[in-house]
Design a protein around this motif. Structure first.
Motif, mmCIF file in Angstrom:
data_model
loop_
_atom_site.group_PDB
_atom_site.id
_atom_site.type_symbol
_atom_site.label_atom_id
_atom_site.label_comp_id
_atom_site.label_asym_id
_atom_site.label_seq_id
_atom_site.Cartn_x
_atom_site.Cartn_y
_atom_site.Cartn_z
ATOM 1 N N GLU A 11 -0.506 4.263 -1.765
ATOM 2 C CA GLU A 11 -1.590 4.997 -1.099
ATOM 3 C C GLU A 11 -1.067 5.739 0.137
ATOM 4 O O GLU A 11 -1.460 6.882 0.404
ATOM 5 C CB GLU A 11 -2.664 3.979 -0.666
ATOM 6 C CG GLU A 11 -3.769 4.590 0.169
ATOM 7 C CD GLU A 11 -4.562 3.563 0.982
ATOM 8 O OE1 GLU A 11 -4.447 2.344 0.717
ATOM 9 O OE2 GLU A 11 -5.284 3.986 1.907
ATOM 10 N N LEU A 12 -0.172 5.084 0.889
ATOM 11 C CA LEU A 12 0.254 5.636 2.181
ATOM 12 C C LEU A 12 1.208 6.832 2.051
ATOM 13 O O LEU A 12 1.133 7.782 2.836
ATOM 14 C CB LEU A 12 0.916 4.540 3.019
ATOM 15 C CG LEU A 12 -0.027 3.430 3.499
ATOM 16 C CD1 LEU A 12 0.779 2.256 4.063
ATOM 17 C CD2 LEU A 12 -1.000 3.964 4.549
ATOM 18 N N THR B 49 -1.832 8.554 8.671
ATOM 19 C CA THR B 49 -1.146 7.385 8.093
ATOM 20 C C THR B 49 -1.148 6.226 9.092
ATOM 21 O O THR B 49 -1.339 5.060 8.712
ATOM 22 C CB THR B 49 0.305 7.755 7.714
ATOM 23 O OG1 THR B 49 0.283 9.024 7.059
ATOM 24 C CG2 THR B 49 0.908 6.743 6.775
ATOM 25 N N LEU C 267 -0.448 10.168 1.567
ATOM 26 C CA LEU C 267 -1.165 10.514 2.804
ATOM 27 C C LEU C 267 -0.182 11.082 3.829
ATOM 28 O O LEU C 267 -0.436 12.103 4.480
ATOM 29 C CB LEU C 267 -1.863 9.258 3.345
ATOM 30 C CG LEU C 267 -2.770 9.421 4.563
ATOM 31 C CD1 LEU C 267 -3.920 10.371 4.257
ATOM 32 C CD2 LEU C 267 -3.327 8.057 5.012
ATOM 33 N N ALA D 269 0.822 -1.223 0.000
ATOM 34 C CA ALA D 269 0.000 0.000 0.000
ATOM 35 C C ALA D 269 0.854 1.271 0.000
ATOM 36 O O ALA D 269 0.340 2.358 0.262
ATOM 37 C CB ALA D 269 -0.927 -0.010 1.212
ATOM 38 N N ARG E 129 -4.506 4.491 9.052
ATOM 39 C CA ARG E 129 -4.696 3.673 7.837
ATOM 40 C C ARG E 129 -3.829 2.403 7.919
ATOM 41 O O ARG E 129 -4.275 1.325 7.520
ATOM 42 C CB ARG E 129 -4.336 4.533 6.615
ATOM 43 C CG ARG E 129 -4.573 3.862 5.303
ATOM 44 C CD ARG E 129 -6.054 3.616 4.990
ATOM 45 N NE ARG E 129 -6.181 2.742 3.834
ATOM 46 C CZ ARG E 129 -6.745 1.516 3.848
ATOM 47 N NH1 ARG E 129 -7.282 1.020 4.957
ATOM 48 N NH2 ARG E 129 -6.784 0.780 2.756
#
Ligand code: NAD
Length: 494
Positions: free
Chosen positions: A80-81, A179, A84, A77, A182
């Protein structure tokens, strides 16, 4: 909207006030989280406490396997991370990707150690008697993390804590919780059991303090500033909770007359300006032998001048904004004091103009030569992109100045003479010394501060000792000792 993460799920807490999370590059809100307090901390600690027996009794290899799967999912991920993390922290995307990968590497390091958790066996204590040293997890660990590396500093605690069978309640910094929340979701989707890793958002005085004071928390693993560390240590003393304190630093770097000046200048530039200078381990005081000082400073100034400043999302940016207006204000005060004390500005010492940078908390990379030796940049931690340089006569003077700080986190020395380097490494009062090397932290080596930089170790196999406790067991075989001529039992002398 992000919520606290308790017992394997996001829990909506609409009754709570929300804390705005601001993008440091543009000064605008990018999200919000609930301001958790004692009630939410209690809920999270109890969920961890209930999850503890099953996790503790899970075979270590299986715990490692589960943690490995969760780490792998986080790696998947990164795309995505990292954005963020950049949006809430400000760091360049390239550094955000590095940080998430580093978090994963640290977890993997402890996954690899899962099958190496050891106790002890002591034979022949007496006739037919031997001793066992049993190693046990502590229970609920409170992990309190700052905003400069929100995920790697969490990983340093999560890896050794979980692999040894503990359960964790994390309190991310007030300004960088997104973060972490998530990551908790991703790790649970990948198989981490509910309650084993919880996240409560909130302020230090609110959620943070409640975690330190909670009677079911056995240990506080803290990374943050020295003043906060002192407060936590006093609070933790009420219940004699274990603490590991990873605190501030003001790392000296010594450049000798026989050093490779080009490489030393690169290490100084990266070591000071990575993460916009907001790293605990960073070159914060530079001492150069006077015979090579002019040449070295010229090389360094060239490198500093080439650092590209801008929002973390922009292509090729090496220096993002400072994390907050407060951090920039503090840095500006320290730089002003250095200049007033007689320091010469070779670069920066101001906010950049234009390019929309005035919306964020930007500050130019700053190089200061010879501020007073008792100025604030010499005596305080400088947590931003400003580097003071002093000329020194010789090694004795360099070591005296290097060790004059109340901090003792990192240090480095550049010289071609390994005897000189080895002598300095023994005398530098710091938890880490790099010889002719950039300040890179390795999972394999224990890391922790001396003096007011804290105590306890993270990384290495040594970190496992700080998440376990040992107890001794005496085992006497079921044989009549008199028949074998064993010693008369003596009462305990303790
Ligand atoms: P900070 O001490 O202000 O905050 C750190 C964390 O502690 C945050 O989560 C905060 O909410 C919490 N906190 C604050 N007051 C609290 C209280 N009374 N009770 C419980 N929790 C409380 O530090 P910061 O400004 O966020 O981080 C920067 C500092 O961290 C610098 O000094 C830096 O050197 C240090 N740091 C040290 C290391 C290390 O490994 N030694 C690594 C990174 C950062």
């Amino acid at each position: 909207m992000a919520e606290v993460f308790i017992n394997g799920e996001s829990v909506e807490l609409s009754r709570l006030e929300r804390m705005a999370i601001v993008d440091p590059a543009i000064g605008e809100e990018v999200g919000s989280v609930p301001a958790g307090g004692a009630g939410e901390v209690d809920q999270a600690v109890r969920s961890a406490y209930e999850a503890f027996p099953a996790w503790r009794d899970t075979p270590a290899a299986k715990r490692g396997e589960i943690l490995g799967g969760a780490a792998h999912a986080v790696l998947g991920a990164v795309g995505e991370l990292a954005p963020l993390l950049t949006s809430e922290q400000g760091k360049p995307l390239r550094e955000a990707r590095l940080e998430i990968r580093r978090f994963v590497h640290t977890l993997e390091h402890y996954v690899g150690l899962a099958k190496n958790i050891r106790g002890g066996y002591v034979p022949d204590l007496d006739v037919d008697t031997y001793g066992l040293i049993i190693r046990r997890p502590l229970g609920v660990i409170g992990a309190i993390v700052p905003w400069n590396f929100p995920t790697t500093l969490l990983g340093n605690k999560l890896g050794p804590a979980l692999v040894t069978g503990n359960v964790v309640v994390a309190k991310p910094a007030d300004t960088t919780p997104l973060t972490t929340l998530r990551i908790a979701e991703i790790m649970h989707e990948a198989g981490l059991p509910a309650g084993v890793f919880n996240v409560v958002t909130g302020t230090g005085e609110g959620a943070g303090q409640a975690l330190v004071e909670h009677p079911l928390v056995r240990k506080i693993a803290f990374t943050g500033s020295t003043p906060t560390g002192k407060k936590l240590m006093a609070l933790a003393a009420n219940d004699l909770k274990r603490t590991t304190l990873e605190l501030g630093g003001s790392d000296p770097m010594i450049v000798c007359d026989d050093a490779n000046l080009e490489k030393a200048a690169s290490a100084a530039s990266v070591g000071r300006f990575f993460n916009c200078g907001q790293a605990c381990l960073a070159i914060k005081r530079l001492f150069v032998f006077e015979s090579v000082a002019d040449e070295f400073i010229e090389k360094l100034a060239g490198k500093v001048g080439r650092l590209k400043l801008g929002p973390g999302t922009a292509e090729g940016v090496m220096l993002g904004p400072l994390h907050s207006a407060r951090q920039r204000d503090l840095l500006e005060e320290q730089v002003r004091d250095a200049v007033d004390s007689g320091g010469e500005v070779l670069h920066g010492a101001k906010r950049p103009g234009g390019d929309g940078l005035d919306r964020g908390f930007f500050y130019e990379p700053t190089l200061l030569v010879e501020p007073a030796r008792d100025s604030r940049v010499a005596t305080e931690e400088v947590f931003g992109p400003a580097l003071p340089v002093w000329r020194v006569r010789d090694m004795e003077e360099a070591l005296e100045l290097a060790n004059s700080s109340v901090f003792g986190l990192g240090s480095s020395i550049w010289t071609a003479d390994l005897n000189r380097a080895s002598d300095a490494a023994h005398r530098l009062e710091a938890g880490y010394t790099w010889i002719n090397s950039p300040q890179l932290v390795y999972d394999e080596l224990p890391f922790g501060g001396l003096k007011q930089s804290g105590y306890g170790k993270e990384h290495g196999i040594e970190a496992l000792d700080f998440y376990t406790e040992t107890k001794s067991v005496v085992v006497k075989k079921a044989v009549a000792t008199q028949e074998l001529g064993g010693a008369e039992p003596q009462p305990s002398q303790r």
